[in-house]
Motif scaffolding. Structure first.
Motif, PDB file in Angstrom:
ATOM      1  N   TYR A 290      -3.253  -9.961  -1.176  1.00 43.88           N
ATOM      2  CA  TYR A 290      -4.674 -10.265  -1.043  1.00 43.88           C
ATOM      3  C   TYR A 290      -5.436  -9.209  -0.232  1.00 43.88           C
ATOM      4  N   ASN A 291      -4.731  -8.214   0.294  1.00 44.62           N
ATOM      5  CA  ASN A 291      -5.391  -7.145   1.036  1.00 44.62           C
ATOM      6  C   ASN A 291      -5.405  -5.826   0.264  1.00 44.62           C
ATOM      7  N   ALA A 292      -5.126  -5.889  -1.016  1.00 38.35           N
ATOM      8  CA  ALA A 292      -5.036  -4.664  -1.811  1.00 38.35           C
ATOM      9  C   ALA A 292      -6.423  -4.230  -2.291  1.00 38.35           C
ATOM     10  N   SER A 293      -6.476  -2.997  -2.729  1.00 39.43           N
ATOM     11  CA  SER A 293      -7.680  -2.442  -3.346  1.00 39.43           C
ATOM     12  C   SER A 293      -7.304  -1.905  -4.722  1.00 39.43           C
ATOM     13  N   TYR A 294      -8.154  -2.178  -5.715  1.00 38.06           N
ATOM     14  CA  TYR A 294      -7.835  -1.787  -7.085  1.00 38.06           C
ATOM     15  C   TYR A 294      -9.004  -1.016  -7.697  1.00 38.06           C
TER      16      TYR A 294
ATOM     17  N   VAL B  60     -13.046 -12.241  -0.622  1.00 35.62           N
ATOM     18  CA  VAL B  60     -12.573 -12.657   0.696  1.00 35.62           C
ATOM     19  C   VAL B  60     -11.797 -13.957   0.543  1.00 35.62           C
ATOM     20  N   ARG B  61     -10.547 -13.951   0.950  1.00 35.19           N
ATOM     21  CA  ARG B  61      -9.715 -15.168   0.913  1.00 35.19           C
ATOM     22  C   ARG B  61      -9.752 -15.804   2.294  1.00 35.19           C
ATOM     23  N   ASP B  62     -10.400 -16.958   2.404  1.00 31.86           N
ATOM     24  CA  ASP B  62     -10.509 -17.580   3.724  1.00 31.86           C
ATOM     25  C   ASP B  62      -9.166 -18.141   4.180  1.00 31.86           C
ATOM     26  N   THR B  63      -9.155 -18.823   5.287  1.00 33.19           N
ATOM     27  CA  THR B  63      -7.892 -19.258   5.889  1.00 33.19           C
ATOM     28  C   THR B  63      -7.103 -20.206   4.997  1.00 33.19           C
ATOM     29  N   ASN B  64      -7.771 -20.858   4.044  1.00 31.42           N
ATOM     30  CA  ASN B  64      -7.092 -21.757   3.108  1.00 31.42           C
ATOM     31  C   ASN B  64      -6.887 -21.125   1.743  1.00 31.42           C
TER      32      ASN B  64
ATOM     33  N   VAL C 166      -8.578  -9.602   2.190  1.00 23.74           N
ATOM     34  CA  VAL C 166      -9.802  -9.164   1.532  1.00 23.74           C
ATOM     35  C   VAL C 166      -9.407  -8.172   0.437  1.00 23.74           C
ATOM     36  N   THR C 167      -9.673  -8.557  -0.811  1.00 28.51           N
ATOM     37  CA  THR C 167      -9.359  -7.705  -1.954  1.00 28.51           C
ATOM     38  C   THR C 167     -10.612  -6.940  -2.366  1.00 28.51           C
ATOM     39  N   MET C 168     -10.472  -5.620  -2.562  1.00 24.89           N
ATOM     40  CA  MET C 168     -11.588  -4.796  -2.998  1.00 24.89           C
ATOM     41  C   MET C 168     -11.339  -4.308  -4.422  1.00 24.89           C
ATOM     42  N   LEU C 169     -12.316  -4.530  -5.285  1.00 23.36           N
ATOM     43  CA  LEU C 169     -12.274  -4.002  -6.644  1.00 23.36           C
ATOM     44  C   LEU C 169     -13.308  -2.883  -6.722  1.00 23.36           C
ATOM     45  N   GLN C 170     -12.834  -1.665  -6.956  1.00 26.33           N
ATOM     46  CA  GLN C 170     -13.712  -0.500  -7.000  1.00 26.33           C
ATOM     47  C   GLN C 170     -13.875  -0.022  -8.437  1.00 26.33           C
TER      48      GLN C 170
ATOM     49  N   VAL D 141      -9.664 -11.367 -16.162  1.00 27.46           N
ATOM     50  CA  VAL D 141      -8.286 -11.823 -16.403  1.00 27.46           C
ATOM     51  C   VAL D 141      -7.431 -10.660 -16.900  1.00 27.46           C
ATOM     52  N   ASN D 142      -7.945  -9.912 -17.852  1.00 27.82           N
ATOM     53  CA  ASN D 142      -7.188  -8.805 -18.445  1.00 27.82           C
ATOM     54  C   ASN D 142      -6.963  -7.674 -17.453  1.00 27.82           C
ATOM     55  N   ALA D 143      -7.915  -7.487 -16.531  1.00 31.19           N
ATOM     56  CA  ALA D 143      -7.737  -6.450 -15.511  1.00 31.19           C
ATOM     57  C   ALA D 143      -6.537  -6.773 -14.623  1.00 31.19           C
ATOM     58  N   TRP D 144      -6.383  -8.042 -14.276  1.00 30.34           N
ATOM     59  CA  TRP D 144      -5.213  -8.411 -13.465  1.00 30.34           C
ATOM     60  C   TRP D 144      -3.925  -8.265 -14.274  1.00 30.34           C
ATOM     61  N   MET D 145      -3.938  -8.645 -15.535  1.00 31.24           N
ATOM     62  CA  MET D 145      -2.734  -8.510 -16.356  1.00 31.24           C
ATOM     63  C   MET D 145      -2.356  -7.037 -16.513  1.00 31.24           C
ATOM     64  N   ARG D 146      -3.329  -6.138 -16.626  1.00 30.98           N
ATOM     65  CA  ARG D 146      -3.018  -4.699 -16.678  1.00 30.98           C
ATOM     66  C   ARG D 146      -2.431  -4.237 -15.355  1.00 30.98           C
ATOM     67  N   THR D 147      -2.974  -4.765 -14.257  1.00 34.55           N
ATOM     68  CA  THR D 147      -2.449  -4.405 -12.932  1.00 34.55           C
ATOM     69  C   THR D 147      -1.000  -4.839 -12.789  1.00 34.55           C
ATOM     70  N   VAL D 148      -0.672  -6.016 -13.280  1.00 38.59           N
ATOM     71  CA  VAL D 148       0.708  -6.510 -13.241  1.00 38.59           C
ATOM     72  C   VAL D 148       1.631  -5.580 -14.015  1.00 38.59           C
ATOM     73  N   ASN D 149       1.214  -5.184 -15.199  1.00 35.47           N
ATOM     74  CA  ASN D 149       2.043  -4.305 -16.029  1.00 35.47           C
ATOM     75  C   ASN D 149       2.191  -2.916 -15.422  1.00 35.47           C
ATOM     76  N   GLU D 150       1.103  -2.382 -14.916  1.00 35.29           N
ATOM     77  CA  GLU D 150       1.147  -1.018 -14.384  1.00 35.29           C
ATOM     78  C   GLU D 150       1.946  -0.918 -13.087  1.00 35.29           C
ATOM     79  N   ASN D 151       1.954  -1.996 -12.312  1.00 36.32           N
ATOM     80  CA  ASN D 151       2.633  -1.974 -11.018  1.00 36.32           C
ATOM     81  C   ASN D 151       3.915  -2.798 -10.986  1.00 36.32           C
ATOM     82  N   ALA D 152       4.365  -3.275 -12.163  1.00 32.54           N
ATOM     83  CA  ALA D 152       5.597  -4.063 -12.272  1.00 32.54           C
ATOM     84  C   ALA D 152       5.608  -5.219 -11.280  1.00 32.54           C
ATOM     85  N   LEU D 153       4.540  -6.029 -11.315  1.00 32.09           N
ATOM     86  CA  LEU D 153       4.393  -7.137 -10.369  1.00 32.09           C
ATOM     87  C   LEU D 153       4.998  -8.422 -10.932  1.00 32.09           C
TER      88      LEU D 153
END
Length: 819
Positions: free
Chosen positions: A37-41, A53-57, A813-817, A143-155
């Motif tokens: 949750y602290n990554a930047s993409y 921003v991911r709050d305490t919960n 805090v996740t940043m999408l650039q 949704v597709n951006a996250w799925m590409r991130t999973v594939n590219e980074n072997a998550l």
């Protein structure tokens, strides 16, 4: 011998090391899919930077500089935390479960294909508003951006479940969200099963007894109906109906297990702080993870917090800075089952008001894991799709030479309910929200609306316009070829029940009866509640003004109005009767149980034995009353209906005849059956929980079963993915906790308020929310079940539109650039 022992020990140690290594390797791959949750993409599909921003919960607060990017961010976070759940919803709506689960789900897939939900989603896309199309496309890109991130980074394939099933995931499309919206309409609708069940009961016992075992909500009288055998004289009750076994993958819920909920609001004159208050807690089947996910969307002109369903780009209940809304199921009767007569000379034709016509046909292929693919031929009539006899016991009520079809408002190709949902979310006043409601087709809901000056209740969803001379009033299947049985379109939106700023200062709904209007303006004959509304009415009217705390108390109230009203009826000839029995006898056990119940206030507290005795007594009582009349159909009534029991014990319309056991030579009284049922209940509980009544606890039997729909029954894995908790409440309390009524744990809590919210316009940032599990769908995440204990205790978390408060305790805090 020593040599052999030494090698056996070495083999054992080696196997142990291999098992440990295998477990560690499996854990490594499973945890690879835990999002950082602290990554930047760097993302190519956004126009400006997006901050999440991911709050305490772990609630995501999504900040974008334009609306497109906010919807994109919602798709991104849904995929991060709930990708498996989203793909399962999509597969269900496509009728493609059998590609993963084989023969188990072929019938489910076939039924969904016959409804053609996904094709209807494709057709409806062009009818959506331009703003909705933008939202759907941006969400799909996220949704597709996250799925590409999973594939590219072997998550780890995005979720650990994908290691057990196919790893191939097709890109998300706007149509996927539209199809899921229709799937939710199917999950919330119980009209299909209830029409079939009513016809089965009519064929078995006749209409005189149907009105007792399937009673109408107390109130205005109902037009008398013909028996099913009068509509179709040649029909006899078939013994081929399926056993009452429910597969959690089946979106068609069992009868009386569709949507339920409570929602209410008070105007500022009934609020201590002189500002409206609103509470909402929609009830759906419990699961792990919950169907709900909390989110905050910071659009350009407003911020919105509340409950979302992964796969749908909208907050479905929540608040903005100026407006709040809650939802309950309306129980609108928007589905009819038709019996279509085949042409004796040509089975490819069916009878219409203008003569025989050919079916519209289409062939589709269902691929089956570890099995042969199936080609099925879809048939459609003027009324709607033909549903084969094997589905939902339709064959038991279908005469020879006929087939069944359904007409359902959720099958309209021009459905723009998604546009309505997004407009509702973006509304800034009760007036704007009511205007958005006009566009809803299905699922039909009751909206409880509030802004800073007004409160309102508005039913949304298209109400079928049936003919006044409809043969069955839409309650049981009718002849599809008779013009009077067909719909004449839909009533205008202005005919839907509506209330604005009532003199009482209160609007409320617990799925209770909305109107006394006669057919065809009746909305429904089947209502989800006849009990909770009485308790809520008392709680809301005994206070002159309300606070956030009084709303919390009402939302978590566990006192059963049903217990307080039914127990004096069934036990009036048993209280304190007879001489004191000897210790250790069945009579002594009964006297002890009756003494406990006589002093009980009806509170379904998990620490008490009385709720367990009461629940078991009513369950066994209904079984004793109805088994000899219904025979094997008794399995279709697994939970006691308080209106039925009250009719019997008050002898309304000669309903006391249910007390006499038909095969018996003697005439049993209702007191006899109550005593026998209590003995049955005490025997059942003694065998399971021991002979000491004071050691029995309702919570022990009434655990909330929040199970993973797929892995929850897999040995060992179930320990990690299922969430079990002892809970208070019951079938008819405001803190509703619907029991299964069947199986080894008939009192298990399987249907409850997976989302709760209380919104206070006097201090909006102190508004409270909770879901039943956690935000993450990943079993190894600390946020998989971290909200479950709060939910069980009736506690909440604050959700504010003040982003600085969210940053204060943020877990990331996740940043999408933009690239």
């Amino acid at each position: 011998m020593t040599f052999l022992f030494r090698w056996l020990m070495r083999g054992f140690v080696l196997m142990l090391l291999l098992a440990v290594a295998g477990g560690l390797l499996a854990y490594y791959f499973a945890t690879r899919s835990l999002p950082d949750y602290n990554a930047s993409y760097d993302i190519s599909d956004i126009q400006e930077p997006v901050e999440i921003v991911r709050d305490t919960n772990n609630v995501p607060h999504i900040l974008g500089q334009n609306d497109h990017d906010v919807y994109f961010g919602l798709g991104f976070v849904h995929a991060q935390d709930r990708l498996w759940q989203m793909t399962m919803l999509r597969r269900t709506s496509q009728g493609r479960l059998s590609e993963l689960y084989g023969e188990r789900t072929v019938n489910i897939d076939e039924f969904i294909r016959r409804l053609d939900l996904y094709a209807l989603g494709q057709s409806s896309y062009s009818f959506q508003t331009e703003d909705t199309k933008q939202a759907l496309n941006a969400y799909a890109q996220g949704v597709n951006a996250w799925m590409r991130t999973v594939n590219e980074n072997a998550l780890g394939r995005g979720a650990p479940e994908f290691f057990l099933f196919s790893k191939n995931i097709s890109p998300w499309s706007p149509v996927d969200s539209l199809a899921i919206m229709r799937l939710m309409a199917l999950q919330l609708d119980s009209n299909l099963r209830n029409e079939v069940l009513r016809a089965q009961v009519s064929l078995t016992v006749g209409n005189d007894l149907v009105k007792d075992i399937m009673p109408d909500a107390p109130g205005a009288g109902v037009i008398s109906l013909p028996e099913y055998s009068q509509i179709f004289p040649a029909t006899k009750m078939q013994s081929q109906f399926a056993k009452n076994i429910y597969d959690p993958l089946d979106p068609v819920r069992p009868a009386k297990m569709g949507g339920a909920s409570n929602a209410w609001a008070v105007s500022k004159k009934r609020a201590a702080a002189n500002a409206p208050l609103l509470a909402t807690d929609p009830h759906l089947g419990l699961s792990a993870p919950s169907i709900w996910m909390l989110a905050n969307l910071e659009f350009q002109n407003t911020g919105i917090v509340g409950g979302t369903i992964p796969g749908i780009p909208a907050v479905l209940a929540g608040r903005s800075r100026d407006f709040a809304w809650g939802v309950t199921s309306s129980y609108l009767d928007n589905l009819d089952v038709y019996i279509e007569k085949l042409n004796p000379e040509n089975p490819n034709e069916y009878l219409t008001p203008s003569g025989f016509k050919p079916f519209k046909t289409k062939s589709v292929i269902i691929n089956v894991k570890d099995g042969k693919s199936r080609t099925i031929k879809l048939l459609n009539t003027e009324n709607g799709p033909v549903i084969p006899a094997k589905h939902y016991s339709l064959g038991s009520i279908t005469p020879e030479g006929h087939v069944t079809s359904i007409r359902w408002s959720a099958l309209e190709a021009n459905d723009i309910s998604m546009s309505a949902a997004i407009e509702l979310m973006r509304a800034k006043s009760v007036f704007q929200a009511r205007k958005a409601g006009r566009k809803f087709t299905a699922p039909s809901q009751n909206l409880i609306l509030a802004d800073k000056n007004s409160i309102s209740l508005q039913m949304i969803g298209k109400m079928p316009k049936r003919m006044p001379n409809h043969v069955s009033s839409g309650r049981i299947p009718s002849q599809g070829w008779l013009p009077q049985n067909r719909w004449d379109g839909y009533f205008d939106y202005t005919e839907n029940p509506y209330e604005l700023n009532p003199e009482s200062g209160i609007v409320a709904n617990t799925n209770n009866k909305l109107t006394d209007d006669e057919f065809p303006n009746h909305v429904s004959y089947l209502w989800g509640d006849t009990q909770r509304i009485n308790r809520l009415t008392k709680l809301l009217n005994t206070r002159a003004v309300h606070t956030r705390e009084s709303f919390i108390d009402a939302q978590n109230d566990t006192v059963s109005f049903t217990a307080r009203s039914i127990l004096p009826l069934i036990a009036k000839e048993l209280w304190f009767s007879g001489e004191n029995a000897a210790s250790g006898t069945a009579e002594k056990l009964q006297q002890t149980a009756l003494k406990l119940l006589s002093g009980w206030n009806g509170e379904m507290d998990k620490h008490l034995p009385e709720p367990l005795i009461y629940a078991a007594w009513l369950r066994n009582l209904q079984h004793r009353l109805a088994f000899d009349e219904l025979g094997p159909l008794i399995d279709r009534f697994p939970r006691p209906d308080p209106v039925f029991i009250e009719r019997v014990y008050r002898d309304i319309d000669n309903a006391a005849q249910w007390c006499d056991i038909r095969p018996s030579a003697r005439i049993e009284t209702c007191a006899d059956i109550a005593r026998i049922a209590l003995d049955d209940a005490l025997l059942e509980l003694t065998e399971k929980y021991g002979k000491r009544i004071d050691s029995w606890r309702w919570g022990q039997a009434h655990q909330a079963y929040q199970d993973h729909e797929i892995l929850g029954k897999v040995p060992f894995l179930s320990w990690f993915v299922n969430i079990r908790q002892e809970t208070s409440g019951g079938d008819n309390t405001l803190q509703r906790a619907r029991t299964t009524g069947t199986g080894d744990n008939p009192y298990a809590n399987v249907h409850a308020a997976g989302f709760r919210a209380i919104i206070d316009f006097a201090d909006p940032n102190s508004s409270l929310f909770i879901i039943s599990t956690g935000q993450s769908g990943h079993p190894f995440s600390k946020h998989y079940d971290d909200l479950a204990q709060l939910w069980r205790r009736g506690e909440y978390i604050p959700m504010s539109l003040d982003i600085d408060l969210a940053r204060g305790g943020a877990v990331g805090v996740t940043m999408l650039q933009p690239k």
